[in-house]
Design a protein around this motif. Structure first.
Motif, PDB file in Angstrom:
ATOM      1  N   LEU A 130     -40.493 -16.671   4.396  1.00  0.00           N
ATOM      2  CA  LEU A 130     -40.502 -18.136   4.372  1.00  0.00           C
ATOM      3  C   LEU A 130     -41.192 -18.651   3.113  1.00  0.00           C
ATOM      4  CD1 LEU A 130     -39.908 -20.873   5.654  1.00  0.00           C
ATOM      5  CD2 LEU A 130     -42.058 -20.633   6.946  1.00  0.00           C
ATOM      6  N   GLN A 131     -42.307 -18.047   2.737  1.00  0.00           N
ATOM      7  CA  GLN A 131     -43.011 -18.479   1.526  1.00  0.00           C
ATOM      8  C   GLN A 131     -42.150 -18.275   0.279  1.00  0.00           C
ATOM      9  OE1 GLN A 131     -45.789 -20.291   1.487  1.00  0.00           O
ATOM     10  NE2 GLN A 131     -45.576 -20.186   3.710  1.00  0.00           N
ATOM     11  N   GLN A 132     -41.383 -17.196   0.245  1.00  0.00           N
ATOM     12  CA  GLN A 132     -40.469 -16.969  -0.883  1.00  0.00           C
ATOM     13  C   GLN A 132     -39.398 -18.055  -0.926  1.00  0.00           C
ATOM     14  OE1 GLN A 132     -38.991 -13.029  -0.038  1.00  0.00           O
ATOM     15  NE2 GLN A 132     -40.692 -12.003  -1.074  1.00  0.00           N
ATOM     16  N   MET A 133     -38.888 -18.419   0.256  1.00  0.00           N
ATOM     17  CA  MET A 133     -37.861 -19.463   0.326  1.00  0.00           C
ATOM     18  C   MET A 133     -38.429 -20.805  -0.133  1.00  0.00           C
ATOM     19  SD  MET A 133     -36.147 -18.327   3.966  1.00  0.00           S
ATOM     20  CE  MET A 133     -35.082 -19.746   4.121  1.00  0.00           C
ATOM     21  N   ILE A 134     -39.657 -21.110   0.251  1.00  0.00           N
ATOM     22  CA  ILE A 134     -40.294 -22.373  -0.151  1.00  0.00           C
ATOM     23  C   ILE A 134     -40.527 -22.395  -1.659  1.00  0.00           C
ATOM     24  CG2 ILE A 134     -42.434 -23.721   0.032  1.00  0.00           C
ATOM     25  CD1 ILE A 134     -42.488 -22.864   3.033  1.00  0.00           C
ATOM     26  N   ARG A 135     -40.911 -21.254  -2.238  1.00  0.00           N
ATOM     27  CA  ARG A 135     -41.096 -21.203  -3.700  1.00  0.00           C
ATOM     28  C   ARG A 135     -39.776 -21.477  -4.420  1.00  0.00           C
ATOM     29  NH1 ARG A 135     -44.761 -17.230  -2.435  1.00  0.00           N
ATOM     30  NH2 ARG A 135     -43.331 -15.507  -2.714  1.00  0.00           N
ATOM     31  N   ARG A 136     -38.676 -20.981  -3.871  1.00  0.00           N
ATOM     32  CA  ARG A 136     -37.360 -21.219  -4.476  1.00  0.00           C
ATOM     33  C   ARG A 136     -36.898 -22.656  -4.290  1.00  0.00           C
ATOM     34  NH1 ARG A 136     -35.121 -15.886  -1.946  1.00  0.00           N
ATOM     35  NH2 ARG A 136     -35.897 -14.386  -3.451  1.00  0.00           N
ATOM     36  N   PRO A 195     -38.861 -25.992  -2.921  1.00  0.00           N
ATOM     37  CA  PRO A 195     -40.024 -26.673  -2.346  1.00  0.00           C
ATOM     38  C   PRO A 195     -39.679 -27.752  -1.315  1.00  0.00           C
ATOM     39  CG  PRO A 195     -40.256 -26.453  -4.723  1.00  0.00           C
ATOM     40  CD  PRO A 195     -38.856 -26.030  -4.370  1.00  0.00           C
ATOM     41  N   ALA A 196     -38.462 -28.264  -1.352  1.00  0.00           N
ATOM     42  CA  ALA A 196     -38.061 -29.279  -0.369  1.00  0.00           C
ATOM     43  C   ALA A 196     -38.094 -28.712   1.051  1.00  0.00           C
ATOM     44  CB  ALA A 196     -36.665 -29.808  -0.691  1.00  0.00           C
ATOM     45  N   LEU A 197     -38.001 -27.410   1.172  1.00  0.00           N
ATOM     46  CA  LEU A 197     -38.062 -26.772   2.475  1.00  0.00           C
ATOM     47  C   LEU A 197     -39.411 -27.040   3.145  1.00  0.00           C
ATOM     48  CD1 LEU A 197     -36.765 -24.973   4.610  1.00  0.00           C
ATOM     49  CD2 LEU A 197     -37.515 -22.989   3.294  1.00  0.00           C
ATOM     50  N   GLN A 198     -40.495 -27.038   2.353  1.00  0.00           N
ATOM     51  CA  GLN A 198     -41.824 -27.319   2.914  1.00  0.00           C
ATOM     52  C   GLN A 198     -41.898 -28.749   3.438  1.00  0.00           C
ATOM     53  OE1 GLN A 198     -44.615 -25.029   3.234  1.00  0.00           O
ATOM     54  NE2 GLN A 198     -44.944 -26.677   4.720  1.00  0.00           N
ATOM     55  N   THR A 199     -41.272 -29.684   2.728  1.00  0.00           N
ATOM     56  CA  THR A 199     -41.226 -31.071   3.185  1.00  0.00           C
ATOM     57  C   THR A 199     -40.490 -31.164   4.516  1.00  0.00           C
ATOM     58  OG1 THR A 199     -41.226 -31.823   0.883  1.00  0.00           O
ATOM     59  CG2 THR A 199     -40.512 -33.415   2.553  1.00  0.00           C
ATOM     60  N   LEU A 200     -39.374 -30.485   4.619  1.00  0.00           N
ATOM     61  CA  LEU A 200     -38.600 -30.473   5.856  1.00  0.00           C
ATOM     62  C   LEU A 200     -39.429 -29.903   7.012  1.00  0.00           C
ATOM     63  CD1 LEU A 200     -35.788 -30.916   7.174  1.00  0.00           C
ATOM     64  CD2 LEU A 200     -35.273 -28.556   6.555  1.00  0.00           C
ATOM     65  N   ILE A 201     -40.125 -28.811   6.751  1.00  0.00           N
ATOM     66  CA  ILE A 201     -40.974 -28.177   7.769  1.00  0.00           C
ATOM     67  C   ILE A 201     -42.060 -29.147   8.232  1.00  0.00           C
ATOM     68  CG2 ILE A 201     -42.703 -26.356   8.139  1.00  0.00           C
ATOM     69  CD1 ILE A 201     -40.919 -24.594   6.254  1.00  0.00           C
TER      70      ILE A 201
END
Length: 123
Positions: free
Chosen positions: A100-106, A108-114
């Motif tokens: 998940l952290q690798q996906m967020i680094r690729r 960053p909008a994923l962290q906002t969604l989470i």
């Protein structure tokens, strides 16, 4: 031993016992603590046959003894040559959190969604 400590973290429901490797303290006296238990030996790569032979020592002590060959079946030639153990495999496979952290680094909008949806990672 490294493997017993590391595997106690990854699979805490099992009792991980260090034997000191193929030339360690695998003898009748030391193994008497396993009396009546069901035991699975997980040898380092390249040591499976030796541990099959050594497992005979446990037959009169333990309720059941099995020698796992799962590492041998899944290993690459490079891993076999390196003589990896089960802990090495667990340490090289990324956890769900690491993925998940690798996906967020690729992205960053994923962290906002989470954060916005209050999502939590389920292990």
């Amino acid at each position: 031993e490294k493997t017993a400590v590391i595997m106690s973290h990854f699979i805490p429901d099992y009792i991980w016992l260090a034997t000191g490797g193929k030339n360690g303290c695998f003898n009748k006296e030391a193994m008497s603590v396993l009396r009546g238990r069901e035991v699975t030996l997980v040898p380092d790569l390249g040591s499976t046959e030796l541990w099959r032979e050594k497992s005979a020592l446990l037959s009169g002590i333990c309720k059941r003894v099995a020698v796992s060959d799962v590492l041998e079946r899944m290993a690459t030639d490079d891993q076999r040559e390196a003589g990896l153990d089960i802990a090495d495999f667990f340490l090289t496979v990324p956890t769900k959190c690491q993925i998940l952290q690798q996906m967020i680094r690729r992205n960053p909008a994923l962290q906002t969604l989470i954060d916005e949806l209050g999502l939590e990672l389920v292990e």
